[in-house]
Design an enzyme around this catalytic site. Structure first.
Site, PDB file in Angstrom:
ATOM      1  CD  GLU A 107      98.694  80.115  65.910  1.00  0.00           C
ATOM      2  OE1 GLU A 107      99.624  80.884  65.639  1.00  0.00           O
ATOM      3  OE2 GLU A 107      98.861  78.922  66.241  1.00  0.00           O
ATOM      4  CG  ASP A 108      97.225  80.668  61.698  1.00  0.00           C
ATOM      5  OD1 ASP A 108      97.437  81.587  62.511  1.00  0.00           O
ATOM      6  OD2 ASP A 108      98.082  79.818  61.401  1.00  0.00           O
TER       7      ASP A 108
END
Length: 739
Positions: free
Chosen positions: A124-125
């Site tokens: 996600e990051d």
């Protein structure tokens, strides 16, 4: 799970330290791992990084043969990927996945779950891809990381939160370990919520209270649930939290009367030759507050904790119970056998209460050490649901996912053989709840049920239902939309109404008649979202016979509003005119620019001045007035309906303004009487009221009231909030059923 949710951990220190001091039995320590050990020696193939050594040590305590190399590789990838990312508190971002992994390690999670938790934010990051995770760590880790990542990859908007939880629950249905990671992630974020804006803290705490805490309860993870409850309590009710903390601190400064009782129990069991560990299990902060409300005053010395007796075998539990009931005076009404009949969340224990010679009553829990582990860790204690041979260690390669029964498994999904029945039912009805508001409110209602019953059908099958479910709920659980033709039921051989609440172990025979249709009254007593969604869909498609023009349109809109809000009440088939008009003509409490149009106030959201309102022309030329926040407004706008300007006129209708309010409170005697008295003291009439069964000692009262003038509403809500035990009062989008 984004860094935006991560803040300073110091803010929760007071809560956690208090929990540690209270408990005689050292519970699984979920609070360690600060900012140290992040700049230690660089990892090598033969040496674990300093930052993960403690996690590895805790993990080996539960799984002595666990492969630590995969944890080392996962940490190296996570640390290098998150390098340079910081939390709002200024900490390196890697502290978050490390803390989440330690929480799970303390609860005994297996290696695959810990590996995925270390990597849960990488896709996600950071630039890490799912394919990279799958190549380096295998299909199981890839699936878990993918399941968690999908939850946070939703574009933010009005439907972001409900759709995020929908995705999470679908992923959990395929592998319950997804929810384990989510719960641990939320616990760490709740511990570190201090630098958020107060309004954001409150919003996150409310979602935690309404959705994640019930999920932790249903999955049996009590160690997470109790700490989450205290953290939420501290944010949403700081004054009550401070008072409960004061009482706990004052009790801790005095000799604990339970120590004397514990010594007596140890002596009794020693004399009987039963090997047992007797410890004092202190209540957490919210539990102390609940006891205070339940007692109607300050709790006594023995109210701050219970005795926990741990033994080796199931038979020893009953031997301990026999000695306790022989040597002390048992309080029979407090006895519960959750070993013979476990709770639906895997919980097993014997509950009893005994009185000593002085009349002091002590609550006692009796369980085996394995039961205690499952009581604390729930599904996490079960390990890998796909492992071919469960044990302390995991297989080198994850076992293939094989469906546990003949159910069809959608392509690309798996069928978790440990999936609980309530989750299977939730996954079924969520497919029919395409509207995010419908899903979100139905999810709240589903999770508010904290007990399950098993009902036997006439053909010998079984039906799992929430407690207090009715024959209508059972009909839709068994037959789906074919239940529209249900006309009656026999329970244990006796003819009963469809509104009859079923009990555990009942035998049900449903009576069907081709051509029969659902009644709007069914919505008054259904308990399950599946039944409610199916009934409201049918009523929307089949307006009541004889209703024409505005009445038919208003009926359809009321049913749609009921579906969007998960309403229990039947739809209003009459037009939304003010009550009290014998001729059915609406009083002009609001005006519109549409020439010659009558103005009708919608019953689904009960607008009153000075609410911001919007009007829509309905069949017959009347203008239906809704509050701007009513779900019906969004639906009509999306359907291309043109909003009409509406304004309030001066004065008030002779019949007053109807408003529906909901009060959420901790259950106690005389609560209903005190609330109705507070409403009456404000000069407000009660049109109808509904009281939902208590869940976890929390109750919800819904009142439809008639205000003499709109300015009375704020004073009324303040008066209701002043009633002891009430912690929230707010307007709802649906009317109460008549009590």
């Amino acid at each position: 799970m984004s860094a935006d949710n991560a803040t300073d951990a110091v803010s929760a220190a007071a809560v956690t330290r208090g929990n540690e001091r209270r408990r005689g039995l050292s519970r699984m320590d979920l609070r360690r791992l600060g900012r140290a050990a992040l700049l230690g020696a660089t990892a090598t193939r033969d040496r674990l990084p300093d930052a993960i050594e403690h996690v590895a040590k805790v993990h080996r305590g539960h799984h002595p043969r666990a492969d630590l190399d995969i944890l080392r590789r996962a940490y190296v990838l996570a640390e290098s990927s998150h390098r340079g990312q910081m939390r709002k508190s200024g900490e390196p971002y890697i502290t978050h996945p490390l803390a989440v992994t330690l929480i799970l390690a303390e609860l005994g999670a297996e290696t695959t779950t810990l590996t995925a938790s270390l990597l849960h934010d990488t896709v996600e990051d950071t630039e890490v891809t799912l394919d990279q995770v799958g190549t380096e760590f295998g299909a199981e880790v890839r699936y878990l990381v993918d399941g968690v990542t999908k939850l946070e990859k939703v574009d933010y908007g009005a439907a972001a939160e409900p759709e995020t939880f929908r995705k999470m629950l679908v992923a959990t249905g395929n592998d319950v370990r997804v929810m384990s990671i989510k719960l641990a992630d939320r616990l760490h974020n709740m511990r570190t919520l201090g630098v958020m804006r107060p309004e954001k803290q409150a919003r996150i705490a409310k979602v935690t209270r309404d959705v994640l805490i019930p999920l932790a309860e249903r999955l049996g993870v009590q160690a997470l649930k109790t700490e989450l409850e205290d953290l939420v309590f501290a944010i949403l009710h700081p004054e009550d939290y401070a008072r409960a903390k004061e009482l706990t601190a004052a009790h801790a400064a005095l000799p604990d009367p339970l120590e004397r009782v514990a010594d007596q129990v140890r002596a009794v069991l020693r004399e009987a030759g039963i090997a047992a560990e007797v410890v004092i299990r202190a209540r957490h902060v919210l539990s102390v507050h609940r006891v205070r409300i339940k007692r109607g005053g300050e709790p006594g010395g023995s109210d701050f904790g219970r005795l926990l007796v741990l033994v080796g075998e199931d038979a020893d539990c009953y031997a301990v119970l026999g000695e306790l009931h022989t040597c002390f005076t048992p309080v029979i009404s407090e006895f519960k056998d959750f070993i013979a009949a476990p709770k639906f969340n895997l919980y097993q224990s014997l509950h009893t209460a005994v009185a000593d010679r002085d009349g002091a009553i002590t609550e006692v829990l009796v369980r085996t050490r394995q039961m205690h582990r499952v009581a604390e860790a729930g599904v996490i204690a079960l390990g890998n649901p796909y492992a071919q041979q469960p044990g302390q260690g995991e297989p080198e390669e994850p076992a293939a996912a094989v469906p546990s029964d003949d159910r069809a498994v959608p392509e690309g999904e798996r069928d978790d053989p440990t999936r609980p029945g309530w989750l299977s039912r939730l996954l079924e009805w969520q497919r029919d709840a395409s509207d995010p508001d419908t899903f979100w409110n139905a999810l709240h209602d589903e999770l508010a049920q904290d007990r399950e019953i098993t009902v036997f059908s006439a053909d010998g099958g079984t039906i799992g239902l929430p407690a207090a479910a009715t024959c209508v709920d059972a009909a839709y659980a068994l037959h789906g939309e074919a239940a529209h033709s249900c006309v009656g039921a026999r329970v244990n051989g006796r003819l009963v109404s469809l509104a009859t609440a079923l009990r555990d172990g009942d035998t049900l025979h449903l009576l069907m008649a081709a051509g029969s249709t659902p009644s709007a009254d069914w919505l008054d007593h259904v308990r399950t979202p599946a039944a409610r969604i199916a009934i409201t869909r049918w009523l929307t498609a089949h307006p009541p016979l004889g209703a024409t023009g505005p009445e038919a349109q208003e009926a359809a809109e009321a049913v749609e509003a009921a579906e969007a809000e998960g309403a229990h009440a039947a739809p209003a088939h009459a037009a939304a005119v003010r009550p009290g008009d014998a001729d059915g003509i609406a009083e002009p409490v609001a005006v519109t620019d549409v020439p010659g149009a009558a103005v009708r106030l919608a019953r689904c959201c009960t607008p009153v001045p000075p609410d911001a309102v919007t009007g829509f022309v309905i069949r017959g030329g009347a203008v239906a007035v809704h509050r701007d926040g009513c779900p019906a407004v969004a639906r009509m706008r999306s359907a291309g309906r043109v909003p009409q300007a509406v304004s309030w006129r001066g004065g008030a209708p002779a019949a007053g303004y109807r408003v529906t309010l909901r009060a959420e409170a901790l259950g106690r005697p005389r609560l209903l009487a005190d609330l109705t008295e507070a409403i009456s003291a404000e000069g407000v009439g009660i049109v109808s009221a509904a009281v939902e069964p208590p869940q976890e000692q929390r109750v919800r009262h819904t009142y439809t009231v008639e205000l003499p003038e709109p300015g009375a509403l704020p004073d009324l809500m303040r008066a209701m909030r002043r009633v002891p035990g009430v912690y929230d009062v707010y307007r709802t989008q649906r009317q109460a059923a008549t009590a």
